[in-house]
Design a protein around this motif. Structure first.
Motif, PDB file in Angstrom:
ATOM      1  N   UNK A   1       0.802  -1.220   0.000  1.00  0.00           N
ATOM      2  CA  UNK A   1       0.000   0.000   0.000  1.00  0.00           C
ATOM      3  C   UNK A   1       0.837   1.274   0.000  1.00  0.00           C
ATOM      4  N   UNK A   2       1.963   1.265   0.646  1.00  0.00           N
ATOM      5  CA  UNK A   2       2.702   2.511   0.807  1.00  0.00           C
ATOM      6  C   UNK A   2       2.030   3.353   1.880  1.00  0.00           C
ATOM      7  N   UNK A   3       2.026   4.653   1.708  1.00  0.00           N
ATOM      8  CA  UNK A   3       1.391   5.556   2.676  1.00  0.00           C
ATOM      9  C   UNK A   3      -0.112   5.555   2.424  1.00  0.00           C
ATOM     10  N   UNK A   4      -0.873   5.302   3.477  1.00  0.00           N
ATOM     11  CA  UNK A   4      -2.334   5.289   3.374  1.00  0.00           C
ATOM     12  C   UNK A   4      -2.869   6.619   3.891  1.00  0.00           C
ATOM     13  N   UNK A   5      -3.681   7.291   3.051  1.00  0.00           N
ATOM     14  CA  UNK A   5      -4.245   8.594   3.380  1.00  0.00           C
ATOM     15  C   UNK A   5      -5.759   8.489   3.284  1.00  0.00           C
ATOM     16  N   UNK A   6      -6.447   8.862   4.360  1.00  0.00           N
ATOM     17  CA  UNK A   6      -7.911   8.876   4.367  1.00  0.00           C
ATOM     18  C   UNK A   6      -8.367  10.280   4.005  1.00  0.00           C
ATOM     19  N   UNK A   7      -9.170  10.397   2.949  1.00  0.00           N
ATOM     20  CA  UNK A   7      -9.721  11.687   2.535  1.00  0.00           C
ATOM     21  C   UNK A   7     -11.229  11.598   2.682  1.00  0.00           C
ATOM     22  N   UNK A   8     -11.699  11.976   3.864  1.00  0.00           N
ATOM     23  CA  UNK A   8     -13.122  11.935   4.188  1.00  0.00           C
ATOM     24  C   UNK A   8     -13.355  12.875   5.366  1.00  0.00           C
ATOM     25  N   UNK A   9     -14.474  13.561   5.389  1.00  0.00           N
ATOM     26  CA  UNK A   9     -14.763  14.510   6.475  1.00  0.00           C
ATOM     27  C   UNK A   9     -15.008  13.786   7.798  1.00  0.00           C
ATOM     28  N   UNK A  10     -15.703  12.652   7.736  1.00  0.00           N
ATOM     29  CA  UNK A  10     -16.048  11.904   8.948  1.00  0.00           C
ATOM     30  C   UNK A  10     -15.278  10.596   9.000  1.00  0.00           C
ATOM     31  N   UNK A  11     -14.912  10.187  10.210  1.00  0.00           N
ATOM     32  CA  UNK A  11     -14.244   8.897  10.346  1.00  0.00           C
ATOM     33  C   UNK A  11     -15.254   7.801  10.015  1.00  0.00           C
ATOM     34  N   UNK A  12     -14.878   6.794   9.229  1.00  0.00           N
ATOM     35  CA  UNK A  12     -15.816   5.744   8.816  1.00  0.00           C
ATOM     36  C   UNK A  12     -16.318   4.900   9.986  1.00  0.00           C
ATOM     37  N   UNK A  13     -17.596   4.601   9.961  1.00  0.00           N
ATOM     38  CA  UNK A  13     -18.213   3.795  11.019  1.00  0.00           C
ATOM     39  C   UNK A  13     -17.652   2.392  11.043  1.00  0.00           C
ATOM     40  N   UNK A  14     -17.426   1.899  12.249  1.00  0.00           N
ATOM     41  CA  UNK A  14     -17.028   0.517  12.422  1.00  0.00           C
ATOM     42  C   UNK A  14     -15.578   0.214  12.088  1.00  0.00           C
ATOM     43  N   UNK A  15     -14.768   1.257  11.844  1.00  0.00           N
ATOM     44  CA  UNK A  15     -13.362   1.039  11.506  1.00  0.00           C
ATOM     45  C   UNK A  15     -12.497   1.705  12.577  1.00  0.00           C
ATOM     46  N   UNK A  16     -11.733   0.906  13.286  1.00  0.00           N
ATOM     47  CA  UNK A  16     -10.838   1.484  14.289  1.00  0.00           C
ATOM     48  C   UNK A  16      -9.633   2.097  13.597  1.00  0.00           C
ATOM     49  N   UNK A  17      -8.971   3.010  14.284  1.00  0.00           N
ATOM     50  CA  UNK A  17      -7.777   3.638  13.707  1.00  0.00           C
ATOM     51  C   UNK A  17      -6.680   2.616  13.475  1.00  0.00           C
ATOM     52  N   UNK A  18      -6.607   1.611  14.327  1.00  0.00           N
ATOM     53  CA  UNK A  18      -5.605   0.558  14.143  1.00  0.00           C
ATOM     54  C   UNK A  18      -5.897  -0.266  12.892  1.00  0.00           C
ATOM     55  N   UNK A  19      -7.165  -0.610  12.711  1.00  0.00           N
ATOM     56  CA  UNK A  19      -7.544  -1.429  11.550  1.00  0.00           C
ATOM     57  C   UNK A  19      -7.400  -0.647  10.242  1.00  0.00           C
ATOM     58  N   UNK A  20      -7.698   0.640  10.274  1.00  0.00           N
ATOM     59  CA  UNK A  20      -7.590   1.458   9.063  1.00  0.00           C
ATOM     60  C   UNK A  20      -6.135   1.634   8.647  1.00  0.00           C
TER      61      UNK A  20
END
Length: 61
Positions: free
Chosen positions: A25-44
């Motif tokens: 994957x390389x560097x993973x970047x989340x581009x979303x205003x809200x944190x996704x439901x049901x996904x922990x920061x560790x799992x993401x």
């Protein structure tokens, strides 16, 4: 060497945060205003959360 790896242009892939992280994957970047439901920061396993790049809450409404 593939043609892509010879290029000096940046390479990126778009994936869903719900997809499990992959070793390539390389560097993973989340581009979303809200944190996704049901996904922990560790799992993401994201290194950056760029919520300011997304539409405002008012615009989303």
């Amino acid at each position: 060497m593939t043609e892509r790896s010879k290029s000096s242009e940046p390479h990126f892939r778009v994936r869903r945060v719900y997809d499990p992280p992959s070793s390539d994957d390389g560097i993973r970047v989340l581009v979303d205003r809200l944190w996704p439901r049901g996904v922990s920061k560790e799992r993401a396993d994201v290194q950056e959360w760029m919520k300011d790049l997304t539409p405002s809450s008012a615009l989303r409404s």
